[in-house]
Scaffold this active site. Structure first.
Site, mmCIF file in Angstrom:
data_model
loop_
_atom_site.group_PDB
_atom_site.id
_atom_site.type_symbol
_atom_site.label_atom_id
_atom_site.label_comp_id
_atom_site.label_asym_id
_atom_site.label_seq_id
_atom_site.Cartn_x
_atom_site.Cartn_y
_atom_site.Cartn_z
ATOM 1 N N LYS A 1 5.094 4.402 -10.210
ATOM 2 C CA LYS A 1 3.763 4.284 -9.589
ATOM 3 C C LYS A 1 2.705 4.004 -10.657
ATOM 4 O O LYS A 1 1.736 3.275 -10.417
ATOM 5 C CB LYS A 1 3.450 5.560 -8.808
ATOM 6 C CG LYS A 1 4.380 5.734 -7.603
ATOM 7 C CD LYS A 1 4.331 7.148 -7.051
ATOM 8 C CE LYS A 1 5.216 7.307 -5.819
ATOM 9 N NZ LYS A 1 5.433 8.709 -5.451
ATOM 10 N N ILE B 1 -2.224 7.352 1.206
ATOM 11 C CA ILE B 1 -3.554 7.260 0.577
ATOM 12 C C ILE B 1 -3.889 5.797 0.275
ATOM 13 O O ILE B 1 -3.121 5.127 -0.412
ATOM 14 C CB ILE B 1 -3.615 8.057 -0.743
ATOM 15 C CG1 ILE B 1 -3.239 9.516 -0.517
ATOM 16 C CG2 ILE B 1 -4.990 7.945 -1.382
ATOM 17 C CD1 ILE B 1 -3.150 10.336 -1.806
ATOM 18 N N ASP C 1 9.810 8.593 -10.741
ATOM 19 C CA ASP C 1 9.043 8.126 -9.576
ATOM 20 C C ASP C 1 7.568 7.947 -9.961
ATOM 21 O O ASP C 1 6.946 6.919 -9.654
ATOM 22 C CB ASP C 1 9.201 9.159 -8.445
ATOM 23 C CG ASP C 1 8.327 8.856 -7.237
ATOM 24 O OD1 ASP C 1 8.673 7.946 -6.474
ATOM 25 O OD2 ASP C 1 7.284 9.529 -7.079
ATOM 26 N N GLU D 1 0.822 -1.232 0.000
ATOM 27 C CA GLU D 1 0.000 0.000 0.000
ATOM 28 C C GLU D 1 0.845 1.266 0.000
ATOM 29 O O GLU D 1 0.473 2.277 -0.600
ATOM 30 C CB GLU D 1 -0.957 -0.018 1.206
ATOM 31 C CG GLU D 1 -1.922 1.131 1.253
ATOM 32 C CD GLU D 1 -2.785 1.228 -0.002
ATOM 33 O OE1 GLU D 1 -2.474 2.095 -0.842
ATOM 34 O OE2 GLU D 1 -3.746 0.462 -0.160
ATOM 35 N N GLU E 1 15.127 15.520 -3.557
ATOM 36 C CA GLU E 1 16.472 15.083 -3.167
ATOM 37 C C GLU E 1 17.481 16.165 -3.533
ATOM 38 O O GLU E 1 17.494 16.633 -4.667
ATOM 39 C CB GLU E 1 16.836 13.816 -3.930
ATOM 40 C CG GLU E 1 16.069 12.593 -3.486
ATOM 41 C CD GLU E 1 16.571 12.061 -2.159
ATOM 42 O OE1 GLU E 1 17.781 12.163 -1.892
ATOM 43 O OE2 GLU E 1 15.747 11.559 -1.378
#
Ligand SMILES: NC(=O)c1ccc[n+]([C@@H]2O[C@H](COP(=O)([O-])OP(=O)(O)OC[C@H]3O[C@@H](n4cnc5c(N)ncnc54)[C@H](O)[C@@H]3O)[C@@H](O)[C@H]2O)c1
Ligand SMILES: N[C@@H](CCO)C(=O)O
Ligand code: NA
EC number: 1.1.1.3
Length: 439
Positions: free
Chosen positions: A207, A137, A203, A130, A191
């Protein structure tokens, strides 16, 4: 007092998320045990450096630098080290020994997910993740369980907090991309050494691969996710978008596409897009995340909240821990990842959407007609044209800025149109091409 069976929990990594998971588990263990129906004993925390500073005060006797030994005999292993190795090997070892595994490692899932799920299925263990998409979320469980009876048409997600923060600063404070990135870095969102995972969309692409795989019951490899980051977005574009009633957002898009013959496929893509200000995603400010799901029966749903942060993300990990513990209590094999649909993953050229193109042109009779002809020659239908700025330097041809909105067109047709515009004698340059989503 109820006597629970004790489950041995091993934690790998005590960084931003791991330290908060350990702290909350130690603080709320008895309450979580009641919910899980089993005691949750934190048997150890694998760290790289025993003396490194932590964001939570944790008992030193739990620390070990020997992750491999720690996972031996654990019922549940929580991996929060990040990176591919040794996380991959340790997760395979843990699953191989029959332990359930919880991870927030999107980089690993997006690149080695099938291998991990296969191992879990072989031994009847479960892999929970998750935290890997949109932090706190709840989005993995809703897609996997709550919406398992529906058909997902499309997902539009703001799944990277850093880029949403940057684009929001440009929109609300008029900062340049560079200024907004510096602010994001100062606040610890991006970063310092290498913000590229965020601003280049890597990133978000990881996802997207995870979300599209779940939503369409199809393995979506990371290298088939089309990706554009936000580094090309200018303040001028953001301001023009604002005037036209849009906001620029970096979107993760997972879409079920059907061709003229009724054959279905999946598109997974990440790019900055214009979103109408009336769309619920336009109201997602700062570093917040949101995932907007369009489902056949359920209609539109939106999941909103903290997509990152140690303690926030720890909430998602502990939810997985309670689920894993319940499964240990009930017994039986885990539910395998659902990839039965096995749909083809379509390249970006198959996508159809709307566009807004900004051109600098010579301001003289016939120019608009030539530009319009180029669009129609490539089968792209123009919806609206605005001539927003006009200027002329002494001795030079007067120039104008044209903003052209299109009806739905294919990426292929649009790319051919933009190439033709670039070569046209009346077009000085193509200033901006942005897709319009969510309308
Ligand atoms: N930080 C967030 O908001 C967030 C949100 C969602 C998902 N995640 C994911 O959660 C995971 C952890 O993220 P984080 O922000 O806590 O990272 P972090 O860098 O703060 O923590 C990782 C920790 O693991 C340790 N570690 C690395 N390799 C190790 C090894 N071989 N043995 C022992 N310890 C080792 C590091 O020393 C560090 O303390 C990542 O996969 C990340 O993508 C993080
Ligand atoms: N770098 C990520 C952290 C959570 O994955 C973000 O900015 O959203
Ligand atoms: Na989540």
């Amino acid at each position: 007092m109820i006597e629970y069976r004790n489950l041995r929990v091993a934690l790998l990594g005590a960084g931003s998320v791991g330290a908060q998971v350990a702290s909350l588990l130690l603080e709320h263990g008895p309450e979580l045990a009641t919910r899980a129906g089993a005691g949750l004993e934190l048997v150890g925390i694998a760290v790289r450096d025993l003396d490194a500073p932590r964001t939570a005060d944790l008992p030193r006797e739990l620390f070990t630098t020997d992750a491999e030994s720690l996972i031996l005999g654990a019922d549940i292993v929580i991996e929060l080290m990040g990176g591919i190795e040794p996380a991959r090997t340790l997760i395979l070892q843990a699953l191989g020994s029959g332990a359930d595994v919880i991870t927030g490692n999107k980089a690993l899932l997006a690149t080695h997910g099938p291998e991990l799920f296969e191992m879990a299925e072989q031994v009847g263990a479960q892999l929970y993740y998750e935290a890997a998409v949109a932090g706190a979320i709840p989005i993995i469980r809703p897609l996997r369980d709550s919406l398992a009876g529906d058909r997902i048409k499309r997902i539009l997600g703001i799944v990277n907090g850093t880029t949403n923060f940057i684009l929001d600063r440009m929109d609300t404070a008029g900062e340049s991309l560079e200024q907004a990135l510096a602010t994001a870095t100062d606040l610890g969102y991006a970063e310092k050494s290498d913000p590229s995972a965020d601003i280049e969309g890597f990133d978000a692409a990881q996802k997207t691969a995870i979300l599209a795989s779940l939503a369409f019951h199809t393995t979506v490899p990371l290298d088939l996710v089309y990706r554009e980051g936000i580094t090309g977005v200018t303040l001028a574009e953001v301001e023009a978008a604002k005037r036209a009633g849009y906001v620029v957002k970096l979107l993760a898009i997972c879409e079920r596409l059907t061709d003229a013959d009724g054959v279905e496929g999946v598109s997974a893509r990440v790019y900055p897009a214009l979103v109408p200000r009336s769309h619920p995603l336009a109201a997602v400010h700062g570093a917040k995340n949101a995932v907007f799901i369009e489902a056949e029966a359920a209609g539109d749903l939106m999941f909103y909240g903290a997509g990152a942060g140690g303690v926030e993300t720890a909430s998602a990990v502990l939810g997985d821990l309670v689920s894993a513990a319940r499964r240990h209590v009930i017994g039986g094999p885990g539910v395998a990842e659902s990839t039965h649909a096995n749909l083809p993953i379509l390249p970006i050229s198959h996508v159809t959407t709307r566009y807004q193109i900004t051109l600098s042109v010579t301001d003289e009779p016939g120019v608009l007609a030539s530009v319009a002809t180029l669009f129609s020659e490539h089968g792209v239908s123009v919806e609206a044209v605005t001539q927003s700025v006009s200027s002329s330097e002494e001795g030079a041809h007067p120039t104008a800025t044209l903003v052209i909105g299109t009806h739905e067109a294919s990426e292929a047709a649009l790319a051919a149109t933009v190439a033709a515009l670039g070569e046209s004698a009346v077009v000085s340059h193509v200033t901006s091409v942005l897709r319009v989503e969510g309308s």
